[in-house]
Design a protein around this motif. Structure first.
Motif, PDB file in Angstrom:
ATOM      1  N   MET A   1       0.896  -1.199   0.012  1.00  0.00           N
ATOM      2  CA  MET A   1       0.077   0.059   0.066  1.00  0.00           C
ATOM      3  C   MET A   1       0.933   1.331   0.077  1.00  0.00           C
ATOM      4  O   MET A   1       0.175   2.379   0.019  1.00  0.00           O
ATOM      5  N   PHE A   2       2.243   0.972   0.126  1.00  0.00           N
ATOM      6  CA  PHE A   2       3.013   2.375   0.246  1.00  0.00           C
ATOM      7  C   PHE A   2       3.844   2.318  -1.013  1.00  0.00           C
ATOM      8  O   PHE A   2       4.728   1.505  -1.222  1.00  0.00           O
ATOM      9  N   ALA A   3       3.650   3.205  -1.982  1.00  0.00           N
ATOM     10  CA  ALA A   3       4.221   3.437  -3.405  1.00  0.00           C
ATOM     11  C   ALA A   3       4.559   4.655  -3.902  1.00  0.00           C
ATOM     12  O   ALA A   3       3.533   5.405  -3.739  1.00  0.00           O
ATOM     13  N   CYS A   4       5.602   4.754  -4.247  1.00  0.00           N
ATOM     14  CA  CYS A   4       6.258   6.131  -4.969  1.00  0.00           C
ATOM     15  C   CYS A   4       5.893   7.356  -4.279  1.00  0.00           C
ATOM     16  O   CYS A   4       5.555   8.132  -4.936  1.00  0.00           O
ATOM     17  N   ALA A   5       5.982   7.254  -3.020  1.00  0.00           N
ATOM     18  CA  ALA A   5       5.763   8.700  -2.432  1.00  0.00           C
ATOM     19  C   ALA A   5       6.535   8.566  -1.063  1.00  0.00           C
ATOM     20  O   ALA A   5       7.034   7.822  -0.462  1.00  0.00           O
ATOM     21  N   LEU A   6       6.321   9.948  -0.270  1.00  0.00           N
ATOM     22  CA  LEU A   6       6.695   9.957   1.084  1.00  0.00           C
ATOM     23  C   LEU A   6       5.539   9.965   1.909  1.00  0.00           C
ATOM     24  O   LEU A   6       4.450  10.431   1.531  1.00  0.00           O
ATOM     25  N   TYR A   7       5.899   9.569   3.381  1.00  0.00           N
ATOM     26  CA  TYR A   7       4.766   9.162   4.191  1.00  0.00           C
ATOM     27  C   TYR A   7       5.085   9.997   5.511  1.00  0.00           C
ATOM     28  O   TYR A   7       6.202   9.884   6.006  1.00  0.00           O
ATOM     29  N   PRO A   8       4.235  10.528   6.341  1.00  0.00           N
ATOM     30  CA  PRO A   8       4.530  11.203   7.612  1.00  0.00           C
ATOM     31  C   PRO A   8       4.799  10.077   8.741  1.00  0.00           C
ATOM     32  O   PRO A   8       3.958  10.195   9.629  1.00  0.00           O
ATOM     33  N   ASP A   9       6.143   9.603   8.822  1.00  0.00           N
ATOM     34  CA  ASP A   9       6.518   8.719   9.724  1.00  0.00           C
ATOM     35  C   ASP A   9       6.775   9.483  11.126  1.00  0.00           C
ATOM     36  O   ASP A   9       7.202   9.048  12.251  1.00  0.00           O
ATOM     37  N   TYR A  10       6.713  10.943  11.075  1.00  0.00           N
ATOM     38  CA  TYR A  10       6.862  11.605  12.123  1.00  0.00           C
ATOM     39  C   TYR A  10       5.580  11.817  12.955  1.00  0.00           C
ATOM     40  O   TYR A  10       5.777  12.572  14.176  1.00  0.00           O
ATOM     41  N   ASN A  11       4.385  11.329  12.468  1.00  0.00           N
ATOM     42  CA  ASN A  11       3.323  11.559  13.172  1.00  0.00           C
ATOM     43  C   ASN A  11       2.702  10.724  13.932  1.00  0.00           C
ATOM     44  O   ASN A  11       2.625   9.502  13.206  1.00  0.00           O
ATOM     45  N   ARG A  12       2.527  10.578  14.988  1.00  0.00           N
ATOM     46  CA  ARG A  12       2.270   9.324  16.016  1.00  0.00           C
ATOM     47  C   ARG A  12       1.108   8.806  15.475  1.00  0.00           C
ATOM     48  O   ARG A  12       0.785   7.684  15.401  1.00  0.00           O
ATOM     49  N   ASN A  13      -0.085   9.755  15.224  1.00  0.00           N
ATOM     50  CA  ASN A  13      -1.435   9.083  14.981  1.00  0.00           C
ATOM     51  C   ASN A  13      -1.462   8.318  13.440  1.00  0.00           C
ATOM     52  O   ASN A  13      -1.956   7.029  13.517  1.00  0.00           O
ATOM     53  N   PHE A  14      -0.737   8.938  12.745  1.00  0.00           N
ATOM     54  CA  PHE A  14      -0.391   8.239  11.253  1.00  0.00           C
ATOM     55  C   PHE A  14       0.261   6.635  11.431  1.00  0.00           C
ATOM     56  O   PHE A  14      -0.139   5.926  11.034  1.00  0.00           O
ATOM     57  N   MET A  15       1.481   6.608  12.273  1.00  0.00           N
ATOM     58  CA  MET A  15       2.197   5.625  12.604  1.00  0.00           C
ATOM     59  C   MET A  15       1.359   4.444  13.322  1.00  0.00           C
ATOM     60  O   MET A  15       1.409   3.322  13.052  1.00  0.00           O
ATOM     61  N   ASP A  16       0.723   4.886  14.374  1.00  0.00           N
ATOM     62  CA  ASP A  16      -0.276   3.997  15.132  1.00  0.00           C
ATOM     63  C   ASP A  16      -1.305   3.637  13.967  1.00  0.00           C
ATOM     64  O   ASP A  16      -1.709   2.192  14.204  1.00  0.00           O
ATOM     65  N   ASN A  17      -1.871   4.180  13.213  1.00  0.00           N
ATOM     66  CA  ASN A  17      -2.704   3.800  12.111  1.00  0.00           C
ATOM     67  C   ASN A  17      -2.072   2.624  11.276  1.00  0.00           C
ATOM     68  O   ASN A  17      -2.880   1.394  10.838  1.00  0.00           O
ATOM     69  N   VAL A  18      -0.791   3.020  10.818  1.00  0.00           N
ATOM     70  CA  VAL A  18      -0.090   1.853   9.974  1.00  0.00           C
ATOM     71  C   VAL A  18       0.189   0.675  10.723  1.00  0.00           C
ATOM     72  O   VAL A  18      -0.071  -0.367  10.115  1.00  0.00           O
ATOM     73  N   ALA A  19       0.399   0.839  11.907  1.00  0.00           N
ATOM     74  CA  ALA A  19       0.610  -0.420  12.801  1.00  0.00           C
ATOM     75  C   ALA A  19      -0.422  -1.402  12.674  1.00  0.00           C
ATOM     76  O   ALA A  19      -0.557  -2.494  12.547  1.00  0.00           O
ATOM     77  N   LYS A  20      -1.677  -0.742  13.085  1.00  0.00           N
ATOM     78  CA  LYS A  20      -2.804  -1.476  13.182  1.00  0.00           C
ATOM     79  C   LYS A  20      -3.144  -2.159  11.676  1.00  0.00           C
ATOM     80  O   LYS A  20      -3.381  -3.363  11.660  1.00  0.00           O
ATOM     81  N   GLU A  21      -2.832  -1.350  10.725  1.00  0.00           N
ATOM     82  CA  GLU A  21      -3.192  -1.973   9.412  1.00  0.00           C
ATOM     83  C   GLU A  21      -2.238  -3.100   8.952  1.00  0.00           C
ATOM     84  O   GLU A  21      -2.771  -4.204   8.385  1.00  0.00           O
ATOM     85  N   VAL A  22      -1.075  -3.017   9.455  1.00  0.00           N
ATOM     86  CA  VAL A  22       0.021  -3.963   9.214  1.00  0.00           C
ATOM     87  C   VAL A  22      -0.482  -5.231   9.854  1.00  0.00           C
ATOM     88  O   VAL A  22      -0.430  -6.323   9.264  1.00  0.00           O
ATOM     89  N   GLN A  23      -0.786  -4.955  11.198  1.00  0.00           N
ATOM     90  CA  GLN A  23      -1.245  -6.309  12.159  1.00  0.00           C
ATOM     91  C   GLN A  23      -2.194  -6.956  11.344  1.00  0.00           C
ATOM     92  O   GLN A  23      -2.348  -8.269  11.313  1.00  0.00           O
TER      93      GLN A  23
END
Length: 367
Positions: free
Chosen positions: A1-23
């Motif tokens: 789902m992560f393709a050809c772009a940059l993503y806000p890995d400095y944002n805690r809410n975003f990273m929490d959401n990514v962690a849930k998706e990966v799980q």
């Protein structure tokens, strides 16, 4: 789902959401036996490094923590039995290195000039020769995990989505149906093979033929190069929008020419001719992707375009399991028997009827 772009890995809410998706995704798919490895992203690492070296991206690699910290940590807990690959392409002295890992061959179509190494700008050659699918023959990659070229959708699909007044080559709506950057790439690719189309019907036919022959040229080369090259995955199979794209099936599920070609060039027992117009000889190869040694008889026949047979010969072949064999080398003069190369076609087949006949021409198509 992560393709050809940059993503806000400095944002805690975003990273929490990514962690849930990966799980959730890993738990849903990890029991599937066809799953070979987990891959973190598509082209993010390669594009960031190349564009940063070219001066186009001045800031840090936003998103790097997702694929190099978050995902591997979660996969170590949830599915430690499988390999995690941070990105595709990845590995070597350039993330698109031919010496290690997998590669995306965009020398063809995008005209990328390679090899390059970390820190060098990514240069491109927008010319008939620079974009040509003949560039595939120079590629000795370990695993070609993405490559391809555009072809038009079928006329039926275009008629359902393009107003009649715009249904012509070069119209604004037809241009809008091509979302790639620099539409001249497709024209130059056709110029080097079929010639430049003069109307919409020719554009559909020429683009489909160029895509089909181009994919065949590349994939047969990669398969002949096994085991040094151990995989060839083209982009792309189907489509999410009606228009011109890299797909071999258009938006309504209608096949392009390359879809039918794929049935031949991906056959597990491939009989393939190594030949590029201008070569002095043709090399006949057998490729066996089954797990059993096979003994077969190959036939090579040359016809004139008038149907007259000018050459025919059979060759014995014994190909080891998961192996290949260089069956024969035949001089072009012997094949043509005085016939003009532009007036001849070569047909190769297994005598027992395995697979389908494979066709080769001796001169570049120009209509």
């Amino acid at each position: 789902m992560f393709a050809c772009a940059l993503y806000p890995d400095y944002n805690r809410n975003f990273m929490d959401n990514v962690a849930k998706e990966v799980q959730q995704v890993v738990k849903r798919l990890r029991s599937r036996t066809c799953l070979a490895l987990w891959c973190g992203n598509n082209e993010n690492d390669w594009l960031y490094e190349a564009l940063h070296a070219s001066g186009n991206i001045p800031h840090p690699f936003y998103g790097e923590k997702i694929n190099h910290e978050l995902m591997p940590a979660l996969l170590e807990q949830l599915d430690p039995s499988r390999t995690f690959w941070p990105s595709s392409p990845y590995g070597g002295n350039d993330h698109n290195s031919r010496e290690e890992g997998d590669t995306h061959n965009w020398q063809v179509w995008h005209g990328n000039i390679e090899p390059r190494v970390f820190g060098e700008p990514q240069l491109q050659d927008y010319s008939v020769e620079g974009l040509s699918f003949k560039k595939f023959k120079e590629d000795r990659t370990k695993f070609a995990s993405e490559f391809g070229m555009h072809a038009s959708a079928n006329l039926y699909t275009l008629k359902r989505n393009v107003p009649q007044t715009e249904l012509m080559l070069g119209s604004a709506e037809m241009m809008n149906r091509n979302k790639d950057i620099n539409h001249l790439k497709g024209v130059m690719l056709m110029e080097g093979y079929t010639g430049i189309p003069g109307n919409l019907e020719e554009y559909i036919d020429f683009s489909m033929l160029t895509q089909a022959e181009g994919l065949k040229y590349g994939i047969e080369h990669y398969r002949r190069n096994k085991p040094e090259t151990s995989g060839a995955l083209f982009w792309q199979f189907n489509d999410c929008w009606p228009g011109t794209s890299w797909s071999v099936i258009d938006y309504y599920g209608l096949p392009k020419a390359a879809y039918h070609y794929a049935r031949k060039f991906y056959h597990p027992l491939l009989l393939t001719a190594e030949y590029t117009p201008g070569d002095a000889e043709l090399v006949l190869w057998g490729v066996n992707d089954t797990r059993k040694t096979v003994s077969k008889t190959a036939e090579l026949v040359v016809y004139g375009l008038d149907g007259r047979q000018v050459y025919a010969r059979t060759f014995a072949a014994e190909i080891e399991a998961c192996g290949k064999q260089r069956i024969a080398v035949v001089k072009l003069d012997d094949l043509l028997q005085g016939l003009d190369a532009a007036e001849a076609v070569c047909v190769v087949r297994w005598m027992d009827g395995c697979g389908e006949e494979n066709f080769y021409i001796f001169a570049t198509i120009k209509i």
